[in-house]
Structure formats: C-alpha cells, structure tokens
Design a protein around this motif. Structure first.
Motif, PDB file in Angstrom:
ATOM      1  N   ASP A 198      94.516 -17.418 -32.058  1.00  0.00           N
ATOM      2  CA  ASP A 198      94.897 -16.965 -30.727  1.00  0.00           C
ATOM      3  C   ASP A 198      96.170 -16.137 -30.786  1.00  0.00           C
ATOM      4  O   ASP A 198      96.268 -15.075 -30.205  1.00  0.00           O
ATOM      5  CB  ASP A 198      95.160 -18.174 -29.812  1.00  0.00           C
ATOM      6  N   GLY A 199      97.146 -16.678 -31.516  1.00  0.00           N
ATOM      7  CA  GLY A 199      98.431 -15.991 -31.613  1.00  0.00           C
ATOM      8  C   GLY A 199      98.257 -14.606 -32.198  1.00  0.00           C
ATOM      9  O   GLY A 199      98.788 -13.629 -31.695  1.00  0.00           O
ATOM     10  N   ALA A 200      97.455 -14.515 -33.262  1.00  0.00           N
ATOM     11  CA  ALA A 200      97.253 -13.219 -33.908  1.00  0.00           C
ATOM     12  C   ALA A 200      96.620 -12.243 -32.930  1.00  0.00           C
ATOM     13  O   ALA A 200      96.947 -11.068 -32.907  1.00  0.00           O
ATOM     14  CB  ALA A 200      96.357 -13.394 -35.129  1.00  0.00           C
ATOM     15  N   ARG A 201      95.766 -12.795 -32.071  1.00  0.00           N
ATOM     16  CA  ARG A 201      95.094 -11.914 -31.125  1.00  0.00           C
ATOM     17  C   ARG A 201      96.105 -11.309 -30.146  1.00  0.00           C
ATOM     18  O   ARG A 201      96.057 -10.119 -29.856  1.00  0.00           O
ATOM     19  CB  ARG A 201      94.043 -12.731 -30.392  1.00  0.00           C
ATOM     20  N   GLY A 202      97.023 -12.182 -29.651  1.00  0.00           N
ATOM     21  CA  GLY A 202      98.038 -11.676 -28.733  1.00  0.00           C
ATOM     22  C   GLY A 202      98.868 -10.588 -29.379  1.00  0.00           C
ATOM     23  O   GLY A 202      99.123  -9.543 -28.795  1.00  0.00           O
ATOM     24  N   ALA A 203      99.263 -10.825 -30.626  1.00  0.00           N
ATOM     25  CA  ALA A 203     100.073  -9.841 -31.326  1.00  0.00           C
ATOM     26  C   ALA A 203      99.274  -8.577 -31.580  1.00  0.00           C
ATOM     27  O   ALA A 203      99.784  -7.467 -31.501  1.00  0.00           O
ATOM     28  CB  ALA A 203     100.578 -10.426 -32.640  1.00  0.00           C
ATOM     29  N   GLY A 204      97.968  -8.761 -31.879  1.00  0.00           N
ATOM     30  CA  GLY A 204      97.117  -7.612 -32.138  1.00  0.00           C
ATOM     31  C   GLY A 204      97.045  -6.679 -30.949  1.00  0.00           C
ATOM     32  O   GLY A 204      97.050  -5.463 -31.092  1.00  0.00           O
ATOM     33  N   ALA A 205      97.027  -7.289 -29.751  1.00  0.00           N
ATOM     34  CA  ALA A 205      96.984  -6.471 -28.539  1.00  0.00           C
ATOM     35  C   ALA A 205      98.198  -5.570 -28.467  1.00  0.00           C
ATOM     36  O   ALA A 205      98.111  -4.413 -28.076  1.00  0.00           O
ATOM     37  CB  ALA A 205      96.927  -7.384 -27.307  1.00  0.00           C
ATOM     38  N   LEU A 206      99.353  -6.115 -28.885  1.00  0.00           N
ATOM     39  CA  LEU A 206     100.571  -5.316 -28.841  1.00  0.00           C
ATOM     40  C   LEU A 206     100.516  -4.205 -29.881  1.00  0.00           C
ATOM     41  O   LEU A 206     100.955  -3.098 -29.647  1.00  0.00           O
ATOM     42  CB  LEU A 206     101.787  -6.201 -29.106  1.00  0.00           C
ATOM     43  N   ARG A 207      99.975  -4.539 -31.055  1.00  0.00           N
ATOM     44  CA  ARG A 207      99.946  -3.550 -32.122  1.00  0.00           C
ATOM     45  C   ARG A 207      99.027  -2.388 -31.787  1.00  0.00           C
ATOM     46  O   ARG A 207      99.403  -1.234 -31.924  1.00  0.00           O
ATOM     47  CB  ARG A 207      99.510  -4.201 -33.438  1.00  0.00           C
ATOM     48  N   ARG A 249     100.485   0.123 -29.625  1.00  0.00           N
ATOM     49  CA  ARG A 249     101.408   1.110 -30.177  1.00  0.00           C
ATOM     50  C   ARG A 249     100.689   2.293 -30.815  1.00  0.00           C
ATOM     51  O   ARG A 249     101.173   3.410 -30.779  1.00  0.00           O
ATOM     52  CB  ARG A 249     102.345   0.440 -31.194  1.00  0.00           C
ATOM     53  N   ARG A 294     104.991 -21.764 -36.550  1.00  0.00           N
ATOM     54  CA  ARG A 294     103.824 -20.892 -36.576  1.00  0.00           C
ATOM     55  C   ARG A 294     102.617 -21.730 -36.240  1.00  0.00           C
ATOM     56  O   ARG A 294     102.344 -22.716 -36.911  1.00  0.00           O
ATOM     57  CB  ARG A 294     103.644 -20.276 -37.964  1.00  0.00           C
ATOM     58  N   ALA A 311      94.810 -22.268 -33.231  1.00  0.00           N
ATOM     59  CA  ALA A 311      95.833 -21.685 -32.373  1.00  0.00           C
ATOM     60  C   ALA A 311      96.377 -20.416 -33.013  1.00  0.00           C
ATOM     61  O   ALA A 311      96.720 -19.462 -32.336  1.00  0.00           O
ATOM     62  CB  ALA A 311      96.963 -22.688 -32.158  1.00  0.00           C
TER      63      ALA A 311
END
Lengths: 269, 357
Positions: free
Chosen positions: B16-25, B28, B8, B13
């Motif tokens: 950043d990762g959370a942001r990428g995942a947030g885009a996916l969420r 939906r 993790r 960083a």
C-alpha cells in the motif's frame, strides 16, 4: 514540567476576553481531551497552544522554550494541528494533499526528498487510505476525508498533535473510527490533544481530561478519577448520572430525564 | 517515540505504502512532460507570430529576418523591425498576466480573481494616462512606475470595497467591486484621453490593450520588472500551496500567510503594472489561463504557476495573430482576448466552479 504547558494565559479576541490566568499542563505522551460547553474557551486554548492565537499575556512552553520564540517551521516540525474546518483545494488528490504535510520539512534548497516520500507513504498506510492515494479528496466520504487530513498531520511527523473537534460532522460509526485511529496514534508514542464535544467519547478515549467552563479549568486528570455527576453539573449545568460504561468500564454520563421529572411534578400538583 | 520514519510498514501494508509513493512519482514524470509540451507550443506560437501577419512574408525570410536582417529585404525588415519586438512583447506581457492571474487566484482562493476583472490593470492604465497627460515624461520608465502605483492603488481599493461588511471578501463581492471600480477607471481613462487627443495619439490602441503599434523602447524598460515579478511569484508556489488549505492549516504547517499575501501582492502589482504599461489593460488572460491549467494539472501551485507562465503567452500571441488576420485593418489584441475570454467566464460561473457565486 511537561513537554507542553501553558502558564497564566490571557486569551482574547479583539474585544472579548475568553480566559484569564489560564494554566494547563499536557502530560507527556498522553491523549488529552479538552471538554466544556460551547464558548468555554476550549478551542481558543487549543489555538493558543498551536500559536494560531497570540496570548495577550502569559506563555506557552514546548520543551522548555516559549513557542513564540521558535521559527514557524521549526515549531511545525514538533507540533502539528488539524484545524476544525480546513479547506480542501479543489481537485487535489489524496497523496498530494498528504504531501503538503511535509511543508515544514522542506525549503528552497531542500525540495522533495526520499524522507518526504517515506513519510507520506507511511502516513497514508497508517490511516488506511493508501489505496485511495490517487483519488480526488472531494469525492471521498466524510470519514475518509477526515482520515486523509489526519494523514496530513501525521506526515508532518510531529511528537505532538493537536486536533480541533476531529469528529464533528461525522456520523457515529466514523466518529468511532477516527477516535480509534487517534488512540492508536497515541499508543505509538505521540502526545495528542483533542477538543471533543461528546463527553462519553472523551471519557472513553482520553488518558487525561481537562474540563473547562467560562475560560477556567474546573478539573483535570484521568477521566475515571475526575468525572462525577457533580463535575458534569458544574461544567455543563446538566443533571446526570455517571455509570461505568458496559463496554470499557470508563465513566459514562447519562443525562437525567428531565421530561419525566417534569411529568412527575405535574402529576403531584 | 515517533516511529513513523523508521517504521517501514511490512507487506501487505508495504505494498500500500509503495502505491502511495508511486502516485507521487508518476506525477513528477507527467509534470516534466507538460513543461516540455508547453515549451514546444510556445516556440511554435512564437514562430507563427513571426511568420503570420497582415503583410505576407515568405516563410524562408523569417529566420534570417530575426537574426541577421538584410537591409534590402522588405520581408526581413518587417520581421525584424515589427514582428520580432511585437512577439517578444507578447511573450513578456502574456507571461506576466498569466502568472499574475494564477497568483491572485491562489492568494484570494477565488478562481474569478483576475487582474483585468478586478480592476488592477484598469488602475494601472489610468495612472499611466494621468502621467502622460500631466508630466510628459520622455522615459518610458516613468510610465512603468506610474502603472505600479495605479495597480497597487486599484488592488487596495477593490479589496477594501469587496471586504467591507459582513462575510468579508467573497468571490462574488470581489468581482462585483472590481467590475465597478474598473468601469470608473476606464471611464476616467477614456475621458482624459478625449480631453487632450494629441498627447494620446500613440496610445489610442494601447487603451484597449494591444501588442502592436507601441514604441519598442518600452520592452527593455519593463523586462527587468517582469523577470523580477516572475521569480518572486515562482518562489511563492509552496507557501501558496500551504495557504490553500486555509490560514489556520497553513500556519500550523509553519507558513506565514501574512508574508505570503504581502509578497504575492507585490508580485501581482509588478507583473500587472509592467504588462499594462507595455500593452494596455488586457483582460481575461489572467482568468482563462490558470483555469485551463488547473483543469489539466490540478491545484498544485508548483505546477499551476510555471504552466500558466508558459501557456499565457501562447494564448496572447494566438489572439494577436488572430487579430492580425481576421480583419483587413488589425483587431487589437485586447479585443480578441475579451471575445475569447468572456464566454469562458460565463461558463465558469455556470459550472459552479465558484460555490459562493
């Protein structure tokens, strides 16, 4: 035996036989680079390793089992491939494209999961495009786009990554950027196999080099041990000098100046 | 080895990762919103289709007319006997054609691939007309099977012509081959119908594509096929996504492009055959709907397919309603969709959405 190796392959497209009795071993956890002149069969070999091309004869083994016996998705969870020119679906965002790397981990009953989410986020961060997650891929620069494609293969979470000319069409700065990234992915414990055109890049980044010509492996080993002027001449038909790279001390190939040689000959006549 | 799953990333960083995942969420959530919106839109269109027509029907009569028509009420009988079957047919045919268009475009990676333009519907129509002219079947099921054979034959023929020679089946070549084949099919269809006008009496409107004036025995005949084709098409969403990045990338991800293409072709043939057997060859719906949907939702087939399924009946019923009120007679649905669809086709070509054209 190494994790990934090929025994006695005969590789052929419909009529043209590209290679016969070709055997290669990919050392475990190596950054293997395949080099050779155009049409020497290096991309064909990579395609055979990824099962995109069924060998007419011979077998590719992954972890001791013939890859042709593995169900496609199971293979895709262990071995990833970045093709030379994949198509970017029009209007797709970075995050959505990278998420497609999770295909082999999903199924009818196993749709999007927390693991998928983590894998995609980590892959985006690993190649440094997390801040581009919402951007449309078509709008990115060539170097950024290539990093996004690498992130897709990363999100696949395979131990082995095959890369078919990952630096073609990129300018020199982006080539180095992509290769540095590949080197880091290798250091993190993955086995990388790449086809590269640039010999000096190959010598600089590869831990294991496979030099091919006419469907045969002429030499294989660490670049520092195998790259000589003689080998380059045999593989590419190019007279050259091999000197240590002033930056990394890896072998550096400097083509002989044939214009000067010609001029000298003309003078003496 | 494989540190990714466990590694993790630490902040920053991690941010950043959370942001990428947030885009996916957030994606939906938007998805569910669109499904809800399109469903409401479809329901409204269904109600409009029941309430609006050449004959004036009091709005208060519509609901009773659907569920428990009073035999004494002319309004309620119109709703129950004419508009309800016509509306249901419109939903089934629209959904089938919209979905078939989306699947075809994904299969061929060609935004102009459309069952009407590529002659699939024309082939189905020709086969139906041949069967009517020769065997005089009593059961509408025979027409449906004839339509499947015609659709499959047309698809194979167009692909064979379009893929010949160097360069393979480019978008432009497929469309040209489809136009040529379609022209031959409609000429043959029209010719056959002229030869024996009497046997085709009930099919004059069907020839140009129409929801009205059809024997309603056809609906229960095609419905199971439309449902089967729909399920098959929706199941193909993820494999079609994998295919979108090219055959090699798709196979590297563990998908089977050959199998996806074969199943996709079956879905297209079943959907187009059913729709054509029921309502005649209707063009442009399969072109326009996925195009609009992709503009709204992007290229993810898990969205494009269900959205197309919901939006296409809205447009088809809309065109049908327009046809009912715009002229004193009634304009056939297929003519209205052509009127609305042809300009869109021109715009798509001009906008350079298809780089190969």
């Amino acid at each position: 035996m190494t994790q990934l190796h090929a025994d006695d392959l005969t590789l052929a497209y419909e009529r043209r036989v590209v290679a016969e009795d070709l055997s290669v071993e990919i050392p475990d956890e190596s950054f293997t680079v395949i080099v050779g002149p155009n049409a020497c069969g290096k991309s064909t070999l990579l395609r055979a390793l990824a099962r995109l091309l069924r060998p007419r004869d011979g077998t590719v083994y992954l972890d001791g089992a013939p890859i042709s016996a593995l169900p496609p998705k199971r293979l895709a969870r262990r071995l990833g491939l970045l093709p030379q020119s994949p198509l970017t679906p029009e209007g797709i965002t970075v995050a959505d494209l990278v998420a497609r790397g999770r295909y082999p981990h999903q199924g009818l009953l196993r749709q999007w999961s927390r693991e998928d989410e983590t894998a995609v986020a980590d892959a985006l961060a690993a190649v440094g495009v997390a801040d581009l997650a919402d951007r449309v891929v078509d709008e990115l620069s060539g170097g950024q786009r290539q990093r996004v494609w690498l992130a897709l293969v990363l999100a696949q979470e395979t131990g082995v990554m095959l890369l078919d000319e990952p630096t073609t069409y990129l300018d020199i700065a982006h080539q180095i950027e992509v290769l540095d990234l590949c080197a880091r992915l290798h250091e993190e414990g993955r086995t990388l196999v790449a086809v590269l055109h640039d010999l000096n890049h190959a010598c600089r980044y590869a831990t294991h080099l496979i030099a091919m010509r006419g469907g045969e492996v002429l030499a294989a080993g660490p670049p520092a041990e195998i790259v000589t002027a003689d080998l380059v001449e045999r593989v590419f038909g190019l007279p050259c000098r091999v000197v240590p790279c002033p930056e990394t001390a890896t072998p550096m190939v400097v083509p002989a100046d044939r214009r000067r040689a010609r001029a000298l000959t003309a003078d003496t006549l | 080895m494989l540190p990714l799953a466990s590694r993790r990333p630490e902040p920053p960083a991690g941010a950043d990762g959370a942001r990428g995942a947030g885009a996916l969420r957030s994606g939906r959530r938007a998805r569910l919103g669109w499904i809800a919106l399109l469903t409401v839109l479809l329901l409204l269109t269904v109600v409009a289709s029941l309430a609006i027509g050449a004959e004036h029907v009091a709005f208060g009569r519509v609901l009773p007319g659907v569920f428990s028509p009073d035999p004494g009420s002319r309004d309620e009988l119109i709703v129950h006997e004419l508009r309800l079957p016509r509306t249901l047919l419109g939903v089934a045919v629209g959904a089938a054609l919209g979905l078939a268009g989306a699947v075809m475009q994904a299969l061929t990676r060609n935004p102009l691939a459309e069952p009407g333009l590529l002659g699939v519907n024309g082939g189905a129509a020709l086969a139906v007309v041949v069967v009517i002219g020769t065997v005089r079947a009593d059961d509408a099921l025979v027409y449906v099977w004839a339509a499947f054979v015609g659709a499959a034959g047309a698809a194979a023929l167009v692909y064979a012509i379009g893929a010949r020679g160097r360069g393979g089946a480019s978008p432009a070549r497929l469309v040209l081959a489809g136009a040529a084949v379609n022209a031959v099919f409609s000429a043959l269809t029209a010719g056959l119908m002229l030869l024996s006008p009497r046997s085709f009496n009930g099919f004059r409107f069907w020839q140009v594509g129409s929801l009205g004036g059809r024997e309603m025995s056809i609906l229960p005949r095609v419905l199971p096929f439309v449902l089967a084709g729909t399920v098959l098409a929706l199941l193909l969403a993820r494999p079609l996504n994998a295919l979108a990045m090219g055959d090699e990338a798709g196979r590297a991800l563990g998908s089977r492009p050959g199998r996806t293409r074969a199943l996709g072709a079956v879905a297209v043939v079943v959907l187009c055959g059913s729709a054509t057997a029921a309502a005649g060859p209707i063009a442009f719906l399969g072109l326009a709907v996925p195009f609009i949907v992709r503009t709204l939702a992007g290229p993810d087939q898990r969205l494009v397919l269900p959205y197309s399924l919901l939006l296409a009946p809205v447009l088809l019923l809309g065109a049908d309603i327009v046809g009912r009120v715009v002229t004193p007679g009634e304009l056939e649905t297929g003519i209205v969709t052509a009127f609305l669809g042809a300009p869109l086709f021109a715009v798509m070509v001009r906008r350079g959405r298809t780089r190969d054209l």
